[in-house]
Design a protein around this motif. Sequence first.
Motif, PDB file in Angstrom:
ATOM      1  N   ARG A 111     -24.756-133.421 -12.219  1.00 42.58           N
ATOM      2  CA  ARG A 111     -26.110-132.745 -12.075  1.00 42.58           C
ATOM      3  C   ARG A 111     -26.535-132.434 -14.021  1.00 42.58           C
ATOM      4  N   TYR A 129     -29.739-126.489  -5.937  1.00 39.36           N
ATOM      5  CA  TYR A 129     -30.047-127.905  -6.550  1.00 39.36           C
ATOM      6  C   TYR A 129     -31.132-129.141  -5.716  1.00 39.36           C
ATOM      7  N   CYS A 130     -31.131-129.193  -3.832  1.00 41.96           N
ATOM      8  CA  CYS A 130     -32.178-129.630  -3.292  1.00 41.96           C
ATOM      9  C   CYS A 130     -32.276-129.256  -2.203  1.00 41.96           C
ATOM     10  N   CYS A 133     -32.101-129.304   1.535  1.00 39.57           N
ATOM     11  CA  CYS A 133     -31.141-129.455   2.318  1.00 39.57           C
ATOM     12  C   CYS A 133     -30.300-128.218   2.540  1.00 39.57           C
ATOM     13  N   THR A 155     -39.905-131.873  -5.225  1.00 41.99           N
ATOM     14  CA  THR A 155     -39.881-130.410  -4.205  1.00 41.99           C
ATOM     15  C   THR A 155     -41.028-129.619  -4.378  1.00 41.99           C
ATOM     16  N   GLU A 237     -33.921-129.274 -11.345  1.00 43.59           N
ATOM     17  CA  GLU A 237     -33.985-130.864 -11.040  1.00 43.59           C
ATOM     18  C   GLU A 237     -34.282-131.501 -12.284  1.00 43.59           C
ATOM     19  N   GLU A 287     -28.457-139.279  -2.854  1.00 43.33           N
ATOM     20  CA  GLU A 287     -27.911-137.839  -3.018  1.00 43.33           C
ATOM     21  C   GLU A 287     -27.883-137.252  -1.907  1.00 43.33           C
ATOM     22  N   GLN A 288     -26.842-137.447  -1.189  1.00 47.32           N
ATOM     23  CA  GLN A 288     -26.924-136.735  -0.156  1.00 47.32           C
ATOM     24  C   GLN A 288     -26.010-136.759   0.520  1.00 47.32           C
TER      25      GLN A 288
END
Length: 324
Positions: A111, A129-130, A133, A155, A237, A287-288
């Motif tokens: 990232r 970053y997520c 999550c 986001t 992001e 991206e998980q």
Amino acid sequence: MFDLIIIGTGPAGLTASIYATCFKLSHVVIGKVVGGQMILAPDILNYPGFEQISGRELTDRMVNQTKKRGGEILLESVKLVGKTDNGFRVVTETEKIYEAKTLILATGVERRKLNIPGENEYIGKGIEYCASCGKFDYAEKTAAVIGGANAAAQTAVQVGHSASKVYVVYRGTELRCDPIWLEQIKASQHIEVVYGAQVKEIKGDGQKVTGLQIEIKNPQTQAVESKELMVDKVFIEIGGVPGTALLIPLGVTMDEGGFISVDEKLSTNISGIYVAGDIIGHKYSIEQITSAVGSGARAASSVFSYLKQQKAPTLWGTSQIKRG
Ligand SMILES: Cc1cc2nc3c(=O)[nH]c(=O)nc-3n(C[C@H](O)[C@H](O)[C@H](O)COP(=O)(O)OP(=O)(O)OC[C@H]3O[C@@H](n4cnc5c(N)ncnc54)[C@H](O)[C@@H]3O)c2cc1C
């Protein structure tokens, strides 16, 4: 000569190894950091089967399962990948050489960071970053999303459903996202876009994030205004760099972002090279961790089918010769 070398010891690479053992493929997994990015996740709430688990514990569990199944993990950095007559050669930083008939590259995405004061200090302490999550609930929170493309816009919309205020901090003059996200941002009472803004520092009280120091440039006068936004959450992001450089000398096809182009079997344009995890890009990955383990399993299964196919014509050809 192994059947397979897997490069990358994140969730995609470890899963590929577990499946490779099920398929009885001789193989080795080589990676720089065991667990990959997963080990940085303080609290994982979206991995099925575990209501809540730390990235470290999930890594330990995946590593134990890989080893128990018979997978061999080597903690090394790969510096070179080349072609041989029968497959591929992998050279590590310590000059060890391994050869295999096939490769799975699962080297993840690094990232992009802002590289500003406070960033390293507050990862997991308010810097995320997520958005999906986390706890999905930012009620009473004030958040900042840094970036201006689809990931940032998405986001902001997601966090904006529950947060009392969301700032989108973007250095450009117009968001670069799809119209669907732009409409939702404009319609939201909670989201404010701060254009022409550079983030200078992420501030905190030692335990958690408390604010963002930004500089806003007036496009007309070019005057720069310094400002502090009081926020509890910061989502960075600004994209990522896929770990695909190793495959450039082999002529593997990539898109303009450096993500590898694959077919539905996760095969590249070079016969015998497959990819898994975040490096596949958004077409096949979200991206998980769930997505990484799914593609790791898929890539190992594709390698198994490929090796079977490679063998079949040889056996058929041999029997024809004997009969003749
Ligand atoms: C702070 C944080 C929190 C997160 N939280 C969540 C969450 O809650 N839920 C969720 O689903 N996802 C979460 N994610 C995302 C998730 O971790 C990634 O999507 C996932 O780890 C991707 O897996 P991967 O195997 O493709 O790549 P990675 O996990 O990035 O692993 C890549 C591997 O390749 C290795 N590698 C790279 N280059 C080389 C080389 N040249 N030689 C040898 N090895 C190499 C690395 O060392 C590493 O082992 C989070 C990510 C971060 C950073």
